[in-house]
Design a protein around this motif. Sequence first.
Motif, PDB file in Angstrom:
ATOM      1  N   CYS A 283       0.818  -1.216   0.000  1.00  0.00           N
ATOM      2  CA  CYS A 283       0.000   0.000   0.000  1.00  0.00           C
ATOM      3  C   CYS A 283       0.849   1.263   0.000  1.00  0.00           C
ATOM      4  CB  CYS A 283      -0.974  -0.001   1.175  1.00  0.00           C
ATOM      5  SG  CYS A 283      -0.217  -0.122   2.791  1.00  0.00           S
ATOM      6  N   GLU A 284       2.132   1.130   0.329  1.00  0.00           N
ATOM      7  CA  GLU A 284       3.006   2.295   0.313  1.00  0.00           C
ATOM      8  C   GLU A 284       3.236   2.835  -1.093  1.00  0.00           C
ATOM      9  OE1 GLU A 284       6.398   2.118   3.306  1.00  0.00           O
ATOM     10  OE2 GLU A 284       5.899  -0.012   3.129  1.00  0.00           O
ATOM     11  N   ASP A 285       2.992   2.019  -2.106  1.00  0.00           N
ATOM     12  CA  ASP A 285       3.257   2.435  -3.490  1.00  0.00           C
ATOM     13  C   ASP A 285       2.486   3.691  -3.857  1.00  0.00           C
ATOM     14  OD1 ASP A 285       4.406   1.809  -6.218  1.00  0.00           O
ATOM     15  OD2 ASP A 285       2.266   1.762  -6.687  1.00  0.00           O
ATOM     16  N   GLU A 286       1.264   3.828  -3.341  1.00  0.00           N
ATOM     17  CA  GLU A 286       0.466   5.020  -3.626  1.00  0.00           C
ATOM     18  C   GLU A 286       0.265   5.869  -2.367  1.00  0.00           C
ATOM     19  OE1 GLU A 286      -2.646   4.822  -6.863  1.00  0.00           O
ATOM     20  OE2 GLU A 286      -2.618   2.715  -6.274  1.00  0.00           O
ATOM     21  N   GLY A 287       1.147   5.673  -1.385  1.00  0.00           N
ATOM     22  CA  GLY A 287       1.108   6.513  -0.196  1.00  0.00           C
ATOM     23  C   GLY A 287      -0.085   6.295   0.697  1.00  0.00           C
ATOM     24  N   ILE A 288      -0.675   5.103   0.636  1.00  0.00           N
ATOM     25  CA  ILE A 288      -1.862   4.825   1.444  1.00  0.00           C
ATOM     26  C   ILE A 288      -1.452   4.409   2.850  1.00  0.00           C
ATOM     27  CG2 ILE A 288      -3.816   3.239   1.723  1.00  0.00           C
ATOM     28  CD1 ILE A 288      -3.946   3.206  -1.362  1.00  0.00           C
ATOM     29  N   VAL A 289      -2.084   5.029   3.843  1.00  0.00           N
ATOM     30  CA  VAL A 289      -1.871   4.671   5.244  1.00  0.00           C
ATOM     31  C   VAL A 289      -3.180   4.060   5.745  1.00  0.00           C
ATOM     32  CG1 VAL A 289      -1.322   5.499   7.553  1.00  0.00           C
ATOM     33  CG2 VAL A 289      -0.194   6.518   5.557  1.00  0.00           C
ATOM     34  N   PRO A 290      -3.238   2.740   5.837  1.00  0.00           N
ATOM     35  CA  PRO A 290      -4.490   2.105   6.263  1.00  0.00           C
ATOM     36  C   PRO A 290      -4.765   2.331   7.735  1.00  0.00           C
ATOM     37  CG  PRO A 290      -2.763   0.454   6.029  1.00  0.00           C
ATOM     38  CD  PRO A 290      -2.179   1.758   5.549  1.00  0.00           C
ATOM     39  N   ASP A 291      -6.041   2.226   8.097  1.00  0.00           N
ATOM     40  CA  ASP A 291      -6.395   2.288   9.515  1.00  0.00           C
ATOM     41  C   ASP A 291      -5.933   1.024  10.231  1.00  0.00           C
ATOM     42  OD1 ASP A 291      -7.805   4.802   9.380  1.00  0.00           O
ATOM     43  OD2 ASP A 291      -9.393   3.722   8.321  1.00  0.00           O
ATOM     44  N   LEU A 292      -6.148  -0.117   9.576  1.00  0.00           N
ATOM     45  CA  LEU A 292      -5.680  -1.402  10.077  1.00  0.00           C
ATOM     46  C   LEU A 292      -4.962  -2.121   8.942  1.00  0.00           C
ATOM     47  CD1 LEU A 292      -8.850  -2.768  11.971  1.00  0.00           C
ATOM     48  CD2 LEU A 292      -6.949  -1.446  12.938  1.00  0.00           C
ATOM     49  N   ILE A 293      -3.939  -2.892   9.286  1.00  0.00           N
ATOM     50  CA  ILE A 293      -3.221  -3.692   8.296  1.00  0.00           C
ATOM     51  C   ILE A 293      -3.084  -5.100   8.853  1.00  0.00           C
ATOM     52  CG2 ILE A 293      -0.960  -2.922   9.153  1.00  0.00           C
ATOM     53  CD1 ILE A 293       0.017  -3.070   6.228  1.00  0.00           C
ATOM     54  N   THR A 294      -3.443  -6.089   8.026  1.00  0.00           N
ATOM     55  CA  THR A 294      -3.313  -7.483   8.459  1.00  0.00           C
ATOM     56  C   THR A 294      -2.101  -8.092   7.780  1.00  0.00           C
ATOM     57  OG1 THR A 294      -4.786  -8.299   6.694  1.00  0.00           O
ATOM     58  CG2 THR A 294      -5.789  -7.743   8.817  1.00  0.00           C
ATOM     59  N   THR A 295      -1.324  -8.854   8.579  1.00  0.00           N
ATOM     60  CA  THR A 295      -0.107  -9.469   8.064  1.00  0.00           C
ATOM     61  C   THR A 295      -0.031 -10.918   8.548  1.00  0.00           C
ATOM     62  OG1 THR A 295       1.118  -8.580   9.965  1.00  0.00           O
ATOM     63  CG2 THR A 295       1.211  -7.325   7.909  1.00  0.00           C
ATOM     64  N   ALA A 296       0.724 -11.718   7.800  1.00  0.00           N
ATOM     65  CA  ALA A 296       0.997 -13.110   8.165  1.00  0.00           C
ATOM     66  C   ALA A 296       2.105 -13.584   7.228  1.00  0.00           C
ATOM     67  CB  ALA A 296      -0.270 -13.972   8.066  1.00  0.00           C
ATOM     68  N   LYS A 297       1.957 -14.760   6.635  1.00  0.00           N
ATOM     69  CA  LYS A 297       2.879 -15.324   5.644  1.00  0.00           C
ATOM     70  C   LYS A 297       4.344 -14.970   5.910  1.00  0.00           C
ATOM     71  CE  LYS A 297      -0.431 -16.196   1.911  1.00  0.00           C
ATOM     72  NZ  LYS A 297      -0.388 -17.664   1.974  1.00  0.00           N
TER      73      LYS A 297
END
Length: 452
Positions: A283-297
């Motif tokens: 999401c950093e590619d277009e400068g987006i700062v999400p409210d929540l980010i889910t990660t795993a893998k």
Amino acid sequence: MTAMTDLTGGPALPQERRVVTAIPGPKSQELMARKQAAVANGIGTVMPVFARRAGGGVLEDVDGNSFIDFGSGIAVTSVGNSAEAVVRRATQQLQDYTHTCVMVTPYEPYVQVCEELARVTPGDHEKKSALFNSGAEAVENAVKIARTHTGRQAVVVFDHGYHGRTNLTMALTSKNMPYKHGFGPFAPEVYRVPVAYPYRWLTGPENCAEEAAAQAIDQISKQVGAENVAAIVIEPVLGEGGFIVPARGFLPRIAQFAKDNGIVFVADEIQSGFCRTGQWFACEDEGIVPDLITTAKGIAGGMPLAAVTGRAEIMDSAHSGGLGGTYGGNPVACAAALGSIETMREQDLPAKARRIEEVMKPRLEKLAGQYDVIGDVRGRGAMLAIELVRPGGKDPNPEATAALAKLCHQNGLLVLTTGTYGNVMRFLPPLVIGEDLLNEGLDILEEALGQL
């Protein structure tokens, strides 16, 4: 060369392709017979060989065949199998203690992982995290948190999206087979809207972002009501749907709509996160700062760990005891994650991912010019794909995709297929893979295309 009796994998494993038996070999065939007798049929297999050791950019099977790894366990072993820092930290943790349950007696590795997530995820706002076991758990808990924060129920997702295999995340997932078929009924209050899929947008890729965003926002407004939406959940690069990179401008428009209407914007970075696309998060590619980010893998070098990270005021909406699970944030998995993040920093794996794109994408585009079965080449960093079509049009060609994958497997290249239509071949090499293996893998792909 390391002796075949030495079962040590990791970075020391010889970085070479080696095919010494038919694929699958006799030992793998024996093990497959045992699997069929003991393991539920619902557990499928991409390539019918049994792993013995892996490291760097290769995976070795029980018959001594060594495959170039263009799959990374589905974007999990981004730092390479048995990476030194992962093994070192996890081994030490195993010797100290394996479990206490963080809800019974907490421990420092859990806190350290949450601190690291606050540092590496987008945005400079105050953040908090909660740790879980799998990506599906993370997405499900993100929805729980968003509902608690907003007091609303509806969740908006997108065509071609994939978010997991639990009941709620099956509802969020777009593709029926094999993920949803026969497993309903699904959770309610889930609404699906169009995504900006440039290759298949009817009026052309140049109109895709604006038209798809307008359609999505119109459907949300008219069919759901923005005031009823708790969360908008989207993969910044759609994974199982076919490595779809939404047309530029689409994601910022959706994120702004969410902000304007008090909707929690959730970036599902389970497959695209942790340096995979050439940045820490896609999401950093277009400068987006999400409210929540889910990660795993890719978070823990192969150990089961997942997280929801986000704005502190949103994360704190859930009452004490409302989040958690017996194994969530297991200390050994947390130690592995700290080793994985250490490796990403020290080896500058975002730069490695960008270099993989520089090596692979021009060759894939050249192949697309030579073989009309390739309709599209797309992706960023080390998250690349080709979409296969019937020559002369854009009709999906899953048969050619399956045949191409089988030819690659037989010649020592591990590849994965994906896509809503089953017609996309995706490439997810470990970020530590050598360029010689990248080029050799592409040679195998080219030869296989010539045999279709």
